[in-house]
Design a protein around this motif. Sequence first.
Motif, PDB file in Angstrom:
ATOM      1  N   VAL A  51      21.121 -33.336  -4.676  1.00 22.82           N
ATOM      2  CA  VAL A  51      22.352 -33.608  -5.418  1.00 22.82           C
ATOM      3  C   VAL A  51      23.591 -33.107  -4.695  1.00 22.82           C
ATOM      4  O   VAL A  51      24.710 -33.467  -5.055  1.00 22.82           O
ATOM      5  CB  VAL A  51      22.291 -33.014  -6.850  1.00 22.82           C
ATOM      6  N   ALA A  52      23.404 -32.267  -3.673  1.00 21.76           N
ATOM      7  CA  ALA A  52      24.528 -31.796  -2.857  1.00 21.76           C
ATOM      8  C   ALA A  52      23.958 -31.331  -1.531  1.00 21.76           C
ATOM      9  O   ALA A  52      22.836 -30.839  -1.467  1.00 21.76           O
ATOM     10  CB  ALA A  52      25.253 -30.644  -3.553  1.00 21.76           C
ATOM     11  N   SER A  53      24.737 -31.508  -0.476  1.00 23.05           N
ATOM     12  CA  SER A  53      24.280 -31.023   0.826  1.00 23.05           C
ATOM     13  C   SER A  53      25.480 -30.684   1.693  1.00 23.05           C
ATOM     14  O   SER A  53      26.599 -31.136   1.443  1.00 23.05           O
ATOM     15  CB  SER A  53      23.393 -32.064   1.524  1.00 23.05           C
ATOM     16  N   ALA A  54      25.224 -29.857   2.691  1.00 22.95           N
ATOM     17  CA  ALA A  54      26.266 -29.458   3.634  1.00 22.95           C
ATOM     18  C   ALA A  54      25.595 -29.142   4.961  1.00 22.95           C
ATOM     19  O   ALA A  54      24.425 -28.764   4.997  1.00 22.95           O
ATOM     20  CB  ALA A  54      27.020 -28.237   3.120  1.00 22.95           C
ATOM     21  N   VAL A  55      26.352 -29.308   6.048  1.00 23.57           N
ATOM     22  CA  VAL A  55      25.866 -28.925   7.366  1.00 23.57           C
ATOM     23  C   VAL A  55      26.449 -27.552   7.682  1.00 23.57           C
ATOM     24  O   VAL A  55      27.654 -27.331   7.544  1.00 23.57           O
ATOM     25  CB  VAL A  55      26.263 -29.969   8.429  1.00 23.57           C
ATOM     26  N   VAL A  56      25.565 -26.631   8.047  1.00 23.72           N
ATOM     27  CA  VAL A  56      25.956 -25.267   8.400  1.00 23.72           C
ATOM     28  C   VAL A  56      25.434 -25.018   9.802  1.00 23.72           C
ATOM     29  O   VAL A  56      24.220 -24.968  10.008  1.00 23.72           O
ATOM     30  CB  VAL A  56      25.360 -24.242   7.411  1.00 23.72           C
ATOM     31  N   GLY A  57      26.348 -24.892  10.761  1.00 28.23           N
ATOM     32  CA  GLY A  57      25.901 -24.818  12.145  1.00 28.23           C
ATOM     33  C   GLY A  57      25.169 -26.108  12.465  1.00 28.23           C
ATOM     34  O   GLY A  57      25.665 -27.193  12.205  1.00 28.23           O
ATOM     35  N   GLY A  58      23.951 -26.016  12.951  1.00 22.24           N
ATOM     36  CA  GLY A  58      23.147 -27.211  13.201  1.00 22.24           C
ATOM     37  C   GLY A  58      22.132 -27.454  12.108  1.00 22.24           C
ATOM     38  O   GLY A  58      21.265 -28.307  12.252  1.00 22.24           O
ATOM     39  N   SER A  59      22.219 -26.708  11.029  1.00 23.06           N
ATOM     40  CA  SER A  59      21.248 -26.804   9.947  1.00 23.06           C
ATOM     41  C   SER A  59      21.821 -27.558   8.758  1.00 23.06           C
ATOM     42  O   SER A  59      23.032 -27.695   8.619  1.00 23.06           O
ATOM     43  CB  SER A  59      20.831 -25.400   9.491  1.00 23.06           C
ATOM     44  N   LYS A  60      20.936 -28.018   7.893  1.00 20.46           N
ATOM     45  CA  LYS A  60      21.365 -28.721   6.687  1.00 20.46           C
ATOM     46  C   LYS A  60      20.897 -27.928   5.478  1.00 20.46           C
ATOM     47  O   LYS A  60      19.713 -27.579   5.369  1.00 20.46           O
ATOM     48  CB  LYS A  60      20.765 -30.124   6.660  1.00 20.46           C
ATOM     49  N   VAL A  61      21.828 -27.638   4.572  1.00 17.34           N
ATOM     50  CA  VAL A  61      21.483 -26.954   3.331  1.00 17.34           C
ATOM     51  C   VAL A  61      21.669 -27.947   2.184  1.00 17.34           C
ATOM     52  O   VAL A  61      22.628 -28.713   2.172  1.00 17.34           O
ATOM     53  CB  VAL A  61      22.314 -25.661   3.132  1.00 17.34           C
ATOM     54  N   GLU A  62      20.707 -27.956   1.265  1.00 17.13           N
ATOM     55  CA  GLU A  62      20.731 -28.929   0.169  1.00 17.13           C
ATOM     56  C   GLU A  62      20.447 -28.245  -1.162  1.00 17.13           C
ATOM     57  O   GLU A  62      19.684 -27.286  -1.216  1.00 17.13           O
ATOM     58  CB  GLU A  62      19.631 -29.976   0.359  1.00 17.13           C
ATOM     59  N   CYS A 120      23.668 -21.940  -0.579  1.00 14.10           N
ATOM     60  CA  CYS A 120      24.361 -21.354   0.566  1.00 14.10           C
ATOM     61  C   CYS A 120      23.351 -20.950   1.631  1.00 14.10           C
ATOM     62  O   CYS A 120      22.263 -20.463   1.308  1.00 14.10           O
ATOM     63  CB  CYS A 120      25.145 -20.110   0.145  1.00 14.10           C
ATOM     64  N   ALA A 121      23.735 -21.144   2.868  1.00 15.72           N
ATOM     65  CA  ALA A 121      22.891 -20.753   3.998  1.00 15.72           C
ATOM     66  C   ALA A 121      23.606 -19.698   4.819  1.00 15.72           C
ATOM     67  O   ALA A 121      24.822 -19.736   4.962  1.00 15.72           O
ATOM     68  CB  ALA A 121      22.576 -21.966   4.876  1.00 15.72           C
ATOM     69  N   THR A 122      22.826 -18.747   5.330  1.00 18.19           N
ATOM     70  CA  THR A 122      23.331 -17.756   6.275  1.00 18.19           C
ATOM     71  C   THR A 122      22.413 -17.813   7.494  1.00 18.19           C
ATOM     72  O   THR A 122      21.219 -17.531   7.393  1.00 18.19           O
ATOM     73  CB  THR A 122      23.312 -16.339   5.673  1.00 18.19           C
ATOM     74  N   LEU A 123      22.986 -18.221   8.613  1.00 16.56           N
ATOM     75  CA  LEU A 123      22.200 -18.357   9.835  1.00 16.56           C
ATOM     76  C   LEU A 123      22.187 -17.040  10.599  1.00 16.56           C
ATOM     77  O   LEU A 123      23.096 -16.211  10.461  1.00 16.56           O
ATOM     78  CB  LEU A 123      22.778 -19.478  10.708  1.00 16.56           C
ATOM     79  N   THR A 124      21.175 -16.852  11.433  1.00 14.38           N
ATOM     80  CA  THR A 124      21.079 -15.620  12.217  1.00 14.38           C
ATOM     81  C   THR A 124      22.265 -15.491  13.171  1.00 14.38           C
ATOM     82  O   THR A 124      22.615 -14.390  13.583  1.00 14.38           O
ATOM     83  CB  THR A 124      19.755 -15.563  13.010  1.00 14.38           C
ATOM     84  N   SER A 125      22.910 -16.597  13.481  1.00 16.06           N
ATOM     85  CA  SER A 125      24.095 -16.570  14.352  1.00 16.06           C
ATOM     86  C   SER A 125      25.308 -15.984  13.637  1.00 16.06           C
ATOM     87  O   SER A 125      26.336 -15.724  14.250  1.00 16.06           O
ATOM     88  CB  SER A 125      24.435 -17.994  14.803  1.00 16.06           C
ATOM     89  N   GLY A 126      25.205 -15.793  12.315  1.00 18.88           N
ATOM     90  CA  GLY A 126      26.326 -15.283  11.532  1.00 18.88           C
ATOM     91  C   GLY A 126      27.082 -16.379  10.808  1.00 18.88           C
ATOM     92  O   GLY A 126      27.940 -16.109   9.973  1.00 18.88           O
ATOM     93  N   THR A 127      26.762 -17.635  11.136  1.00 18.14           N
ATOM     94  CA  THR A 127      27.421 -18.755  10.475  1.00 18.14           C
ATOM     95  C   THR A 127      26.959 -18.842   9.022  1.00 18.14           C
ATOM     96  O   THR A 127      25.770 -18.712   8.740  1.00 18.14           O
ATOM     97  CB  THR A 127      27.081 -20.073  11.208  1.00 18.14           C
ATOM     98  N   LYS A 128      27.907 -19.050   8.112  1.00 15.38           N
ATOM     99  CA  LYS A 128      27.590 -19.202   6.691  1.00 15.38           C
ATOM    100  C   LYS A 128      28.234 -20.477   6.171  1.00 15.38           C
ATOM    101  O   LYS A 128      29.276 -20.895   6.663  1.00 15.38           O
ATOM    102  CB  LYS A 128      28.123 -18.017   5.878  1.00 15.38           C
ATOM    103  N   GLY A 129      27.628 -21.059   5.149  1.00 19.31           N
ATOM    104  CA  GLY A 129      28.197 -22.235   4.523  1.00 19.31           C
ATOM    105  C   GLY A 129      27.478 -22.559   3.239  1.00 19.31           C
ATOM    106  O   GLY A 129      26.350 -22.134   3.021  1.00 19.31           O
ATOM    107  N   CYS A 130      28.163 -23.302   2.372  1.00 16.90           N
ATOM    108  CA  CYS A 130      27.622 -23.632   1.059  1.00 16.90           C
ATOM    109  C   CYS A 130      27.863 -25.099   0.731  1.00 16.90           C
ATOM    110  O   CYS A 130      28.773 -25.727   1.281  1.00 16.90           O
ATOM    111  CB  CYS A 130      28.281 -22.797  -0.030  1.00 16.90           C
TER     112      CYS A 130
END
Length: 135
Positions: A51-62, A120-130
């Motif tokens: 129902v919602a998604s976002a790209v965080v770094g090279g990853s996809k959070v849904e 929300c995703a938190t990558l080991t690189s420090g990148t965050k996104g929701c």
Amino acid sequence: GDDAAKATPPPSAAPTTKAPELPVGVECSGADCAGQDPEVMGCGGEFARTVASAVVGGSKVEVRYSKVCSAAWARLTEAAIGDTVQITGGADPQNGEVMGDTDAYTPMVAVKKASDAKACATLTSGTKGCTDPGA
């Protein structure tokens, strides 16, 4: 040999809860799903949609939502070991971590509607996104 005609039918099992009628294989609904694994409880697959998604770094959070289960969870794909994902919107946030593959998902949170949930995703690189709720 007329015993069969005298046999009484087995008693029918009366439901003991007021739970809604769930499809075969679905084990929970609403608050009963909170903290449970969506796949184990039968809420994933055909009963789930993104129902919602976002790209965080090279990853996809849904945000994955199951109307049948009245629950949502977060899924992180194309991720690295140690990356984490969180779902909020229910009573208690739930967390998941990429352990040995390239994806992870969280336990479920009970939500009234799909737009109540946020992943929300938190990558080991420090990148965050929701995800953007209601998007």
